[in-house]
Design an enzyme around this catalytic site. Structure first.
Site, mmCIF file in Angstrom:
data_model
loop_
_atom_site.group_PDB
_atom_site.id
_atom_site.type_symbol
_atom_site.label_atom_id
_atom_site.label_comp_id
_atom_site.label_asym_id
_atom_site.label_seq_id
_atom_site.Cartn_x
_atom_site.Cartn_y
_atom_site.Cartn_z
ATOM 1 N N TYR A 1 0.833 -1.208 0.000
ATOM 2 C CA TYR A 1 0.000 0.000 0.000
ATOM 3 C C TYR A 1 0.865 1.254 0.000
ATOM 4 C CZ TYR A 1 -3.809 3.171 1.035
ATOM 5 O OH TYR A 1 -4.724 4.184 0.970
ATOM 6 N N PHE B 1 -6.825 20.101 -24.803
ATOM 7 C CA PHE B 1 -7.578 18.904 -25.172
ATOM 8 C C PHE B 1 -8.947 18.983 -24.481
ATOM 9 C CE2 PHE B 1 -8.820 14.430 -24.502
ATOM 10 C CZ PHE B 1 -9.036 14.135 -25.831
ATOM 11 N N ASP B 2 -9.933 18.226 -24.967
ATOM 12 C CA ASP B 2 -11.302 18.427 -24.452
ATOM 13 C C ASP B 2 -11.443 18.174 -22.950
ATOM 14 O OD1 ASP B 2 -11.131 15.688 -24.819
ATOM 15 O OD2 ASP B 2 -13.060 15.469 -25.803
ATOM 16 N N ASP C 1 1.416 19.430 -21.276
ATOM 17 C CA ASP C 1 0.576 18.235 -21.364
ATOM 18 C C ASP C 1 1.332 17.291 -22.293
ATOM 19 O OD1 ASP C 1 -1.158 16.280 -22.267
ATOM 20 O OD2 ASP C 1 -2.909 17.587 -22.330
ATOM 21 N N ALA D 1 1.110 13.955 -23.090
ATOM 22 C CA ALA D 1 0.551 12.668 -23.500
ATOM 23 C C ALA D 1 1.365 12.060 -24.651
ATOM 24 C CB ALA D 1 -0.908 12.855 -23.915
ATOM 25 N N LYS E 1 -0.869 7.010 -23.642
ATOM 26 C CA LYS E 1 -0.344 7.252 -24.989
ATOM 27 C C LYS E 1 1.150 6.897 -24.994
ATOM 28 C CE LYS E 1 -4.120 10.063 -24.821
ATOM 29 N NZ LYS E 1 -5.005 10.126 -23.650
ATOM 30 N N HIS F 1 -20.024 14.640 -26.632
ATOM 31 C CA HIS F 1 -19.845 13.658 -27.703
ATOM 32 C C HIS F 1 -19.797 12.221 -27.196
ATOM 33 C CE1 HIS F 1 -15.960 14.854 -26.168
ATOM 34 N NE2 HIS F 1 -15.478 13.703 -26.570
HETATM 35 N N1 F0G Z 1 -4.312 15.419 -22.847
HETATM 36 C C1 F0G Z 1 -4.313 15.027 -24.117
HETATM 37 C C2 F0G Z 1 -3.501 15.772 -25.132
HETATM 38 C C3 F0G Z 1 -5.072 13.921 -24.514
HETATM 39 O O1 F0G Z 1 -5.076 13.549 -25.789
HETATM 40 C C4 F0G Z 1 -5.829 13.224 -23.531
HETATM 41 C C5 F0G Z 1 -6.638 12.082 -23.880
HETATM 42 C C6 F0G Z 1 -5.787 13.678 -22.200
HETATM 43 C C7 F0G Z 1 -5.011 14.776 -21.906
HETATM 44 C C8 F0G Z 1 -6.575 13.012 -21.122
HETATM 45 O O2 F0G Z 1 -6.002 11.813 -20.772
HETATM 46 O O3 F0G Z 1 -7.690 10.076 -21.397
HETATM 47 O O4 F0G Z 1 -5.789 9.566 -19.860
HETATM 48 O O5 F0G Z 1 -7.650 10.979 -19.102
HETATM 49 N N2 F0G Z 1 -6.909 11.773 -25.056
HETATM 50 C C9 F0G Z 1 -7.642 10.626 -25.502
HETATM 51 C C10 F0G Z 1 -7.831 10.727 -26.986
HETATM 52 C C11 F0G Z 1 -8.887 10.332 -24.769
HETATM 53 O O6 F0G Z 1 -8.577 9.894 -27.544
HETATM 54 O O7 F0G Z 1 -7.234 11.588 -27.626
HETATM 55 P P1 F0G Z 1 -6.846 10.536 -20.251
#
Ligand code: F0G
Length: 461
Positions: free
Chosen positions: A75, A127-128, A218, A220, A261, A451
């Site tokens: 833990y 990102f969204d 960010d 990813a 990613k 979406h």
């Molecule tokens: N930042 C970026 C640039 C992303 O593309 C994503 C996720 C996130 C943050 C959020 O990360 O999904 O681990 O919570 N992108 C996915 C996509 C969902 O399909 O592009 P997460």
């Protein structure tokens, strides 16, 4: 491998396989209807080729599966945490490392600590989920993409850059107290998976330093961004990609990562920061909602797999194959007469549905019309990045998104060249009858991240 070979091969052989979801046309028609024309509601075993996302859908290596068995599930203070912490520190140079279960958890925690009503976050593009988390804190999210980023037909090496003069103007207009952070999304997922240059990162970082605003990355897709810098930016061609990545991190004060990613894992993420005060508050939020700071909502084995993946993703054979396979799909679509965002991105090809289906207005979702047709024709699943994702409807008033794109995101180390050739063939078929495709209407949708769960119906013929 040195030499004159033209063919770039998948730099792996396959040890475990999974069958694809073959279906009949009648089945797919029924599946679409049951899913209310939203491909997020389609069961994955009814999908032949899944380009919905590159997130968490990659194949792990034998070494990662080996590391999984070494996971320490204590833990507190698990050995796996220290392996993970060392991997993230060595890569990023940031002092404090907080594991989280995925990227948006890092976003929620950081925005909860740093943002709030009256604040504004500036980014090359949010990102969204990042935008949604900024907004959920009560703050505003403003995108400042470089000029030309929305000119999808024009190629450019670094269309993921931020507009530096616009950044400076915005900081002057709002005042630095209102801006808790500036974010650079690497690569820029919302605008075509395009990279940002080191030069742009340096310039953004200088503005941030001047006004004493933290710059947060960010990351990813940091490895794809770093490899684009190696391939495209003068002065970087002989630098090791790990070195380039380190330099990218050195321009900022911290990062958020969705490890799903470029850490080559199916789940995971982290926040890495230098600021002790932010970290103390983030750690509190982490304990409250994710878990103890040495596992952060993950199993010890997940931390091991991430640590291993963060190393593997910087292998230049892998990155050569990765960027080339996306480019190969882009070339095929271009040949089939399908307009794409130029040039192809690092993790995906984005089709410009506005140009491909000019007869469908944004209010009838041309991107979603193409998404549905890809599924109906051949069981290919893609995702709309357009008015369904970013548009707003209030009563009769409809504000479209600035773009109508369809993203074909490629899972890492999953599909081979023949899968891609098949997708290109399907596009050629759809291109021949593009003018007969019909739009859709939304019948229900929630206010945020609509979406994922919106329900639609096709327009009558
Ligand atoms: N930042 C970026 C640039 C992303 O593309 C994503 C996720 C996130 C943050 C959020 O990360 O999904 O681990 O919570 N992108 C996915 C996509 C969902 O399909 O592009 P997460």
């Amino acid at each position: 491998m040195e030499g004159h070979w033209k063919t770039i091969i998948e730099p792996f052989r396959i040890k475990t396989v999974e069958p694809l979801g073959f279906t009949t046309e009648a089945e797919r028609e029924a599946v679409l209807r049951d899913a209310c024309y939203n491909v997020f509601a389609i069961p994955a075993d009814k999908v032949l080729i899944d380009f919905l996302t590159d997130s968490g859908t990659g194949a792990m290596s034998a070494e990662q599966w080996g590391a999984i068995m070494r996971g320490d599930e204590s833990y507190a203070g698990a050995r796996s945490f220290f392996v993970f912490e060392r991997a993230v520190r060595d890569l990023t140079g940031y002092r404090y490392v907080l594991p989280v279960h995925q990227g948006r958890a890092a976003e929620r925690i950081l925005m909860g600590v740093a943002c709030g009503p009256g604040k504004t976050v500036l980014a090359n593009s949010h990102f969204d989920t990042t935008r949604a988390n900024v907004e959920a804190s009560g703050a505003e999210a403003v995108d400042l993409p470089a000029p030309g980023a929305l000119d999808f037909a024009a190629p450019g090496p670094f269309k993921g850059d931020m507009d530096v003069p616009a950044l400076e103007a915005k900081v002057r207009e709002l005042g630095r107290e209102r801006i808790p952070m500036v974010i650079m999304t690497l690569t820029n997922n919302s605008l075509g998976g395009q990279p940002a240059s080191m030069r742009n990162l340096r310039e953004v970082s200088e503005v941030c330093r001047h006004y004493r605003i933290p710059l947060i990355l960010d990351v990813a897709r940091f490895a794809e961004n770093a490899f684009f810098i190696k391939l495209r930016e003068p002065g970087y061609s002989s630098r090791a990609v790990r070195d380039i990545a380190r330099e990218m991190f050195s321009h900022a004060q911290g990062c958020m990562m969705s490890a799903k990613k470029d850490a080559l894992v199916n789940i995971g993420g982290f926040l890495a920061l230098n600021d002790a005060e932010w970290v103390a508050r983030c750690r509190e939020a982490l304990i409250l909602t994710e878990g103890f700071p040495t596992y952060g909502g993950l199993a010890g084995r997940d931390l091991e797999a991430m640590a291993q993946g963060l190393g593997e993703v910087l292998d230049e054979q892998y990155l050569t194959y990765r960027l080339r396979s996306v480019e190969y799909l882009g070339e095929g679509l271009r040949r089939a007469g399908v307009p794409i965002v130029e040039p192809p991105g690092g993790h995906a090809v984005y089709v410009d549905a506005k140009r491909f289906l000019p007869h469908i207005p944004p209010s009838r979702y041309p991107g979603q019309a193409l998404v549905c047709e890809l599924y109906r024709t051949a069981g290919i699943r893609a995702v709309e990045i357009g008015s369904l994702m970013f548009g707003r409807s209030e009563g009769e008033a409809f504000t479209p998104a600035p773009m109508e794109l369809v993203r074909l995101a490629m899972p890492r180390r999953v599909y081979t060249q023949s899968h891609i050739d098949f997708v290109i063939e399907v596009f050629s078929d759809i291109a021949r009858r593009a003018s007969s495709l019909r739009g859709l209407r939304v019948v229900s949708c929630p206010p945020r991240l609509a979406h994922f769960t919106a329900k639609l119906v096709p327009e009558p013929a």
